[in-house]
Enzyme design. Structure first.
Site, PDB file in Angstrom:
ATOM      1  N   CYS A  43       0.800  -1.213  -0.093  1.00  0.00           N
ATOM      2  CA  CYS A  43      -0.097   0.080   0.068  1.00  0.00           C
ATOM      3  C   CYS A  43       0.613   1.433  -0.012  1.00  0.00           C
ATOM      4  O   CYS A  43       1.410   1.536  -0.889  1.00  0.00           O
ATOM      5  CB  CYS A  43      -1.074   0.069   1.090  1.00  0.00           C
TER       6      CYS A  43
ATOM      7  N   HIS B 115      -3.711  -5.330   1.719  1.00  0.00           N
ATOM      8  CA  HIS B 115      -3.208  -5.628   3.010  1.00  0.00           C
ATOM      9  C   HIS B 115      -3.652  -6.985   3.353  1.00  0.00           C
ATOM     10  O   HIS B 115      -4.630  -7.442   2.762  1.00  0.00           O
ATOM     11  CB  HIS B 115      -3.932  -4.793   4.040  1.00  0.00           C
TER      12      HIS B 115
HETATM   13  N1  LIG Z   1      -3.204   1.848   3.749  1.00  0.00           N
HETATM   14  C1  LIG Z   1      -2.182   2.508   3.149  1.00  0.00           C
HETATM   15  O1  LIG Z   1      -0.827   2.128   3.284  1.00  0.00           O
HETATM   16  C2  LIG Z   1      -2.638   3.979   2.725  1.00  0.00           C
HETATM   17  C3  LIG Z   1      -1.832   4.366   1.752  1.00  0.00           C
HETATM   18  C4  LIG Z   1      -1.898   5.737   1.408  1.00  0.00           C
HETATM   19  N2  LIG Z   1      -1.962   6.575   2.744  1.00  0.00           N
HETATM   20  C5  LIG Z   1      -3.229   6.126   0.691  1.00  0.00           C
HETATM   21  O2  LIG Z   1      -4.266   6.269   1.296  1.00  0.00           O
HETATM   22  O3  LIG Z   1      -3.579   5.730  -0.438  1.00  0.00           O
END
Ligand SMILES: NC(=O)CC[C@H](N)C(=O)O
Length: 493
Positions: free
Chosen positions: A331, A416
């Site tokens: 992510c 995730h």
């Molecule tokens: N869950 C995350 O790692 C989010 C990644 C990033 N902050 C987004 O919102 O796209």
């Protein structure tokens, strides 16, 4: 039956785990029980089947209770972003931001949401086990509180206070917590639980007796330190329980400790794999030389990318990739691997140069993607979840990897929870180990991660049954605090 609030003398006293243990213990008695935390501050969240985002601790507690996790179990979730701002999730969906200074004013509406949600939740369950936040002794926050004594007072919930003896000062913390509360709040304190105890309870007993005398409240039990129980921590990487029990695995995985790491529980399943050692790090040397590096999620991708560069970690990553050593970005970590990140949403930084280790471009959109995707890799099924604003597209040579891309030793996915899938995790680890030149293969007969998580929940419930005065607990749940406080401590002993 009604409810109970499990508060703590400090953060990290073990409220989440005690709540999970009590949920499973009640479920074993055939009680239909739901967990509840009015407000959680955490970047470790989960997407429920209904699409709602809640704290992972409540998701896990629902699993402990044997019920479907849902938005109502954690109506307010604050996700700390860049330094002074928290992203607010209410009933599982984005609900704006709170600046640090707006804490008092911005919270009145959230309190109403939390109270309404609790009132509705308890009509659907026999018992709701609530978890407090921080400590009720934070009396500076008491006026606007809806998580600790504010919630207990509104619904007349008996409060058990968990103290962490490993941290020390537990008797003072229990005594002081009660002393700092006003009379009406004090009246709801129903008893004490000492947590994380190692050693001889006999030595502790005189102190506990005195605390019972001084506070007029029973110590409802002393829970031992539970080795190997470290599920789904609420706090960021620093609190990952498995860091305490590193073993000498042959395959060394380094996980970069971003200041705004999110969903860092992704690596828990790696830490549980035989022959694998997971280390949290911010050291360039470790990042350069570990067998595998994981860049976890981040609630502040562009800011954490800046941090990565300022620490010399970006350079260490480029060097290891040049040597053909694997990196997995998840992510936010995956987004950083891109050539370019266009972000007018999370950081407002516009177009930013990425690490350039994958041929991708990331664009942030105001719409948040929340989902529970399924996919496959090399024939292994993968169940995952996703929480993001940024999405990547590839503009060059890359091989599909889950929803993301892989180029040589660099692997990236927005998903995730993929590493919780045993077949996928083991197959990917074996391939990445080969890239790193390490002979690692899965141990035959090693338990799967879901089974391990279940056994941890069972150990928590076993500890509740063995070490807590469960009859007193049941009486409190059934009759509330007034009657319980009218009885002498330990009536059955
Ligand atoms: N869950 C995350 O790692 C989010 C990644 C990033 N902050 C987004 O919102 O796209």
């Amino acid at each position: 039956m009604n409810g109970l609030l499990i508060a703590g003398t400090t953060s990290d006293a073990g409220k989440s785990l005690v709540t999970a243990g009590v949920c499973r213990w009640l479920a074993r008695q055939g009680v239909r029980v739901a967990p509840f935390k009015a407000q959680n501050m955490s970047n470790n969240s989960m997407v429920c089947a209904d699409g709602a985002e809640i704290g992972r601790a409540q998701w896990l507690q629902a699993r402990a209770a044997g019920v479907e996790p849902e938005a109502a179990m954690n109506p307010v979730l604050l996700k700390p972003g860049s330094d002074h701002r928290s992203h607010v999730i209410a009933l599982g969906k984005p609900f704006g931001t709170l600046e640090a200074g707006e804490y008092a004013t911005g919270r009145a509406g959230l309190a109403r949401i939390a109270f309404d949600t609790f009132a509705e939740l308890r009509t659907r369950f026999d018992v709701v086990v609530c978890e407090g936040a921080g400590s009720p002794a934070e009396i500076n926050l008491r006026a606007g509180d809806y998580v600790n004594m504010g919630l207990a007072r509104r619904f007349d919930l008996p409060v058990l206070v968990v103290g962490d003896i490993d941290r020390g000062g537990v008797l003072a913390a229990m005594y002081g917590t009660q002393a700092l509360l006003d009379k009406e709040d004090q009246a709801l304190i129903a008893g004490w639980i000492v947590n994380k105890f190692r050693g001889d309870v006999g030595l502790l007993r005189p102190g506990l007796d005195r605390i019972e005398e001084l506070t007029g409240r029973p110590v409802l039990g002393v829970l031992p330190w539970l080795d190997g129980v470290w599920i789904d921590s609420e706090d960021a990487l620093a609190a990952a329980g498995w860091t305490r029990e590193q073993r000498g695995g042959t395959l060394k995985v380094a996980v970069v400790r971003f200041p705004r790491a999110s969903n860092a529980t992704d690596v828990d399943a790696l830490a549980a794999e035989p022959g694998v050692t997971v280390q949290l790090t911010a050291e360039p040397d470790v990042v350069r030389t570990s067998d595998i590096v994981v860049l976890p999620g981040s609630r502040a991708t562009v800011d954490d990318l800046g941090w990565l560069r300022s620490r010399g970690l970006a350079e260490a990553l480029s060097r290891r990739v040049g040597e053909g050593r694997p990196v997995l970005g998840i992510c936010g970590g995956y987004q950083m691997l891109a050539r370019e990140i266009r972000d007018d949403v999370e950081s407002g930084a516009g177009a930013v140069r990425g690490l350039g280790l994958l041929p991708t471009t990331v664009s942030f959109s105001p719409e948040k993607v929340l989902g529970r995707p399924v996919g496959a890799w090399r024939g292994h099924e993968v169940e995952a979840y996703e929480i993001h604003h940024g999405s990547a597209v590839a503009q060059g040579e890359a091989e599909p990897f889950l929803d993301g891309w892989r180029a040589g030793p660099v692997w990236g996915t927005t998903w995730h929870g993929t590493l919780d899938n045993d077949g996928f995790r083991r197959a990917w680890l074996a391939e990445a180990a080969a890239q790193a030149g390490v002979a690692w293969s899965p141990s035959p007969g090693a338990p799967g991660f879901a089974a391990l998580r279940e056994s941890m929940l069972d150990r928590l419930a076993d500890a509740v049954e063995e070490h807590l005065d469960t009859r007193a607990l049941m009486r409190l749940i059934e009759s509330g605090v007034t009657r319980a406080n009218g009885e002498p401590a330990h009536p059955d002993r």
